[in-house]
Design a protein around this motif. Structure first.
Motif, mmCIF file in Angstrom:
data_model
loop_
_atom_site.group_PDB
_atom_site.id
_atom_site.type_symbol
_atom_site.label_atom_id
_atom_site.label_comp_id
_atom_site.label_asym_id
_atom_site.label_seq_id
_atom_site.Cartn_x
_atom_site.Cartn_y
_atom_site.Cartn_z
ATOM 1 N N LEU A 174 -5.859 -24.894 -17.104
ATOM 2 C CA LEU A 174 -5.184 -23.628 -16.813
ATOM 3 C C LEU A 174 -4.710 -22.934 -18.084
ATOM 4 O O LEU A 174 -4.757 -21.697 -18.182
ATOM 5 N N ASP A 175 -4.250 -23.693 -19.071
ATOM 6 C CA ASP A 175 -3.852 -23.090 -20.349
ATOM 7 C C ASP A 175 -5.045 -22.419 -21.025
ATOM 8 O O ASP A 175 -4.912 -21.357 -21.646
ATOM 9 N N PHE B 236 -5.918 -19.224 -18.884
ATOM 10 C CA PHE B 236 -4.872 -18.186 -18.941
ATOM 11 C C PHE B 236 -4.160 -18.274 -20.294
ATOM 12 O O PHE B 236 -2.965 -18.560 -20.371
ATOM 13 N N GLN C 97 6.736 -21.208 -23.289
ATOM 14 C CA GLN C 97 6.119 -20.910 -21.997
ATOM 15 C C GLN C 97 7.154 -20.797 -20.880
ATOM 16 O O GLN C 97 7.027 -19.957 -19.988
ATOM 17 N N ASN D 283 3.670 -15.925 -15.603
ATOM 18 C CA ASN D 283 2.435 -15.197 -15.297
ATOM 19 C C ASN D 283 2.030 -15.544 -13.870
ATOM 20 O O ASN D 283 1.587 -16.665 -13.589
ATOM 21 N N GLN E 274 -0.457 -14.658 -12.082
ATOM 22 C CA GLN E 274 -1.871 -14.988 -11.887
ATOM 23 C C GLN E 274 -2.101 -16.484 -12.110
ATOM 24 O O GLN E 274 -2.824 -17.133 -11.342
ATOM 25 N N LYS E 275 -1.484 -17.019 -13.132
ATOM 26 C CA LYS E 275 -1.614 -18.456 -13.407
ATOM 27 C C LYS E 275 -0.972 -19.280 -12.297
ATOM 28 O O LYS E 275 -1.511 -20.314 -11.877
ATOM 29 N N ALA F 166 -2.787 -22.015 -9.823
ATOM 30 C CA ALA F 166 -2.233 -23.366 -9.668
ATOM 31 C C ALA F 166 -1.920 -23.662 -8.205
ATOM 32 O O ALA F 166 -2.166 -24.771 -7.712
ATOM 33 N N THR G 98 -8.063 -13.364 -11.114
ATOM 34 C CA THR G 98 -7.414 -14.649 -10.830
ATOM 35 C C THR G 98 -8.352 -15.601 -10.120
ATOM 36 O O THR G 98 -8.451 -16.780 -10.475
ATOM 37 N N LYS H 63 -11.052 -17.096 -12.416
ATOM 38 C CA LYS H 63 -10.519 -18.184 -13.238
ATOM 39 C C LYS H 63 -10.232 -19.426 -12.379
ATOM 40 O O LYS H 63 -10.441 -20.567 -12.829
ATOM 41 N N THR I 216 1.681 -25.196 -14.854
ATOM 42 C CA THR I 216 1.670 -23.911 -15.552
ATOM 43 C C THR I 216 2.523 -23.883 -16.814
ATOM 44 O O THR I 216 2.305 -23.028 -17.682
#
Length: 694
Positions: free
Chosen positions: A150-151, A154, A225, A230, A232-233, A237, A258, A261, A418
């Protein structure tokens, strides 16, 4: 009672179907109860025709029957038991079964549950949807690698922040390039939610000294972070951790980006968890309710996938072609049923449904029935748009749980995946469905200076004063015209001017795809079908004006080169469905010696299909279309006209849907008081789905 209902049918208050259903039940019921059963049967059928899944018995007293004045409604109720006694009276009848508690024991025409009266068919649909969603709203343990994945998908980038800072510098010394302005841009571009915890003096030093975007990298340490969020992230998740999930957001919030991804993350997770290290790709399908929405999904997700920061082999395994739900399920000509169902499930692992707000209750029930038990379901849509044309508001009922936040367990899991601190939105005891939801809150299409974005927000919040203020503020992307004879002609002239592009493309014999693309850039949207402000009247006016200026050449028949049409009835054999739009053009290639008209359609996979006009299913001219039919589409220039007088069809959701079809510019023709009144009126559909999901 039947005589009264018959009179209401002749007056157009009831549909013949409502009356005949009431008559059918009343004639098979003891006379002492036949009047009550006839009335409630007509009410249930009538409410279903208006999109309500059931009749709420507890609202009968405060509700005008069939939309009639209170005096007329009172006459219908005369001689009947008090409405609060109806439930007890009805459950004693053979035509009604009581599902409260143990469920309906037999198939009866009507079902009563917790004060909600249903047609048996729709009670069954609602039960099936609730049971399937309850079963699917379960947690899935993500692979250990997913926080890293995910990192990577995003990443924090400083390109847009650097561009914004450069724009501020162009304004010169002063408020435009003040510390506050720079800090606002940082918070906006990096999605900061805990600004008070940051060392802004140190951050400002980095901002002022950076001559390239890369020189903003020290912000990685200054802005951790957990100070950002965010959505979208978070949405990606959420979908990774649940078998069933919903990603909802308004236009420009990045639903397609989104999900692209998210699908990349699922492919990478499958690769990581494969025992032999080979890439066992999940079978992913993309669908939308209409052909137009499917074509838009194909286009937008194709662009999103191409820009993914992943290896080429991962990118190649993400599908970019979408289809309609009807095509996926396998429509059977002249039948309601589909080839895929509970006993013949679909062959897939992940199903993404775009524009889910348009999916009605029966279709959602059939779709969920056809899913294999292991399949992951992801619904995308805007919960604030109009509900489906047919009965139900499934997406709205599901998203009703979004205000609960996440459970403590889900909040901790999402924070781990996230890197964000999700504790502020955690709640205590929440529904399982709430843990499957994510609402995207930030629009990337409409900036803070966007009139369309501000107008949509004001409408959504039900604030008429703010709506009026936005319309009068002089935004470059909104032109607002009060209704008058002069502005009406302005609307016709403006529409005709916009349509010149696609008609010029036809005259120049450009490819059908180019013509369809040019036509799709503009549309006139109406709230009504009939009258001077409705689809029928405006289509005729626009057609006459195009003839007058020589852009179309009508013949003795209804067909001519350039005529745009919209299909209004599904034709599974031709692969054309309600809402598909085509344009008549002269075919010079197949028979050059004798060219004739064919109607060209863009299919969901991007290909072009042509059909002889005589073979088309039911259709209508579509220079203007209803706001309902525009769902799933967007237009660079959107013209929207509302009637001069208020109508109950005008609601907050209708106005919001019309406004948000505009991608670049909105031309609104309406009386401000009509808009204000519509914004105050929120659509509510009677349903028991939210209660069942709770």
């Amino acid at each position: 009672m039947l005589k009264r209902l018959e009179d209401l049918t002749k007056q157009g208050v009831l549909r013949p179907l409502d009356y005949q259903f009431a008559k059918f039940l009343a004639q098979r019921t003891p006379e002492s109860h036949s009047s009550l059963l006839a009335l409630v049967a007509a009410l249930v059928s009538h409410e279903l025709g208006k999109g309500h899944v059931c009749l709420m018995l507890d609202k009968i007293e405060n509700h005008s029957l069939f939309g009639l004045p209170v005096r007329v409604s009172a006459a219908l109720l005369a001689g009947l038991p008090a409405p609060e006694q109806w439930a007890a009276e009805l459950t004693s009848l053979p035509a009604v079964s009581d599902a409260s508690g143990s469920g309906a024991r037999q198939a009866t025409p009507l079902v009563l549950e917790q004060g909600r009266l249903y047609l048996h068919r729709y009670w069954n649909f609602e039960k099936r949807v609730a049971e399937k969603l309850h079963h699917s709203a379960q947690s899935i343990e993500p692979a250990a690698i997913m926080p890293t994945v995910l990192d990577e998908l995003f990443p924090r980038t400083y390109t847009y922040l650097y561009q914004a800072l450069q724009q501020l510098k162009k304004g010169g010394p002063g408020p435009a390039d003040s510390a506050d302005s720079r800090h606002n841009e940082v918070c906006d571009k990096l999605d900061i939610v805990c600004a008070e915890q940051l060392d802004w003096a140190a951050i400002d030093q980095v901002l002022l000294s950076a001559d390239r975007a890369e020189e903003l990298n020290p912000l990685d340490d200054l802005i951790p972070q957990n100070a950002c969020l965010n959505w979208q992230k978070v949405a990606a998740a959420t979908a990774i951790t649940r078998q069933f999930s919903v990603i909802s957001g308004g236009p420009g919030t990045g639903k397609t980006t989104t999900v692209a991804k998210l699908l990349a993350a699922l492919v990478k997770q499958a690769q990581h968890t494969s025992p032999d290290g080979e890439l066992h790709v999940p079978n992913i399908k993309l669908v939308a309710p209409t052909g137009k929405a499917a074509a838009r999904l194909t286009e937008s997700i194709g662009l999103a996938v191409q820009s993914l920061p992943v290896e080429p082999e991962v990118r190649q395994r993400i599908p970019t072609q979408s289809s309609t739900i009807h095509r996926l399920l396998g429509s059977v000509p002249n039948q309601v049923d589909f080839r895929h169902h509970r006993d013949n499930p679909l062959h897939l692992d992940v199903l993404v449904v775009d524009e889910a707000s348009m999916v009605d209750l029966p279709m959602m029930a059939r779709l969920l029935d056809a899913l294999p038990p292991h399949a992951k379901l992801i619904l995308l849509g805007d919960r604030d748009q109009l509900a489906s044309v047919e009965a139900g508001a499934v997406l709205g009922d599901i998203c009703a749980f979004s205000s609960q936040g996440y459970s403590q367990e889900q909040g901790r899991l999402l924070s781990h995946l996230t890197g964000f601190n999700l504790s502020p939105i955690q709640a205590g005891d929440v529904s399982k469905v709430a843990d499957s939801l994510c609402m995207l809150r930030k629009s990337y299409r409409f900036h803070a200076d966007s009139g369309i974005g501000k107008l949509a927000k004001a409408i959504n919040e039900g604030k008429p004063y703010d709506v009026e203020k936005v319309c009068q503020q002089g935004f470059k992307d909104i032109n607002s015209y009060p209704l008058s004879a002069e502005s009406y002609q302005t609307m016709i002239n403006l529409t005709v001017t916009f349509y010149r592009d696609y008609l010029d493309a036809i005259e120049l014999k450009q490819e059908p795809k180019d013509v369809l693309t040019a036509f799709s850039k503009v549309r006139l949207l109406c709230a009504l079908r009939e009258g001077d402000f409705g689809v029928a009247g405006l289509n005729q006016r626009i057609e006459r004006e195009l003839v007058r200026i020589g852009k179309i050449r009508p013949t003795d028949e209804t067909w001519y080169a350039g005529r745009p049409v919209m299909i209004t009835r599904n034709d599974h054999g031709l692969g054309l469905y309600n809402g598909d739009i085509g344009i008549a053009m002269t075919d010079h290639k197949v028979t050059p010696e004798k060219p004739h008209l064919r109607v060209y359609f863009e299919m969901p996979d991007g290909s072009i299909r042509s059909v002889l006009p005589s073979r088309l299913p039911a259709h209508e001219t579509v220079y203007a279309m209803t706001i309902h039919k525009s769902q799933g589409s967007e237009f660079a220039d959107t013209l929207m006209v509302l009637p001069a007088d208020f109508s109950p069809i005008l609601t907050r959701e209708l106005i919001y849907t019309g406004v948000t079809r505009a991608k670049e510019k909105l031309h609104l023709f309406a009386q401000q008081e009509v808009v204000n009144r519509a914004v105050r009126l929120r659509t509510e559909r009677a349903s028991g789905l939210a209660q069942l999901l709770a």
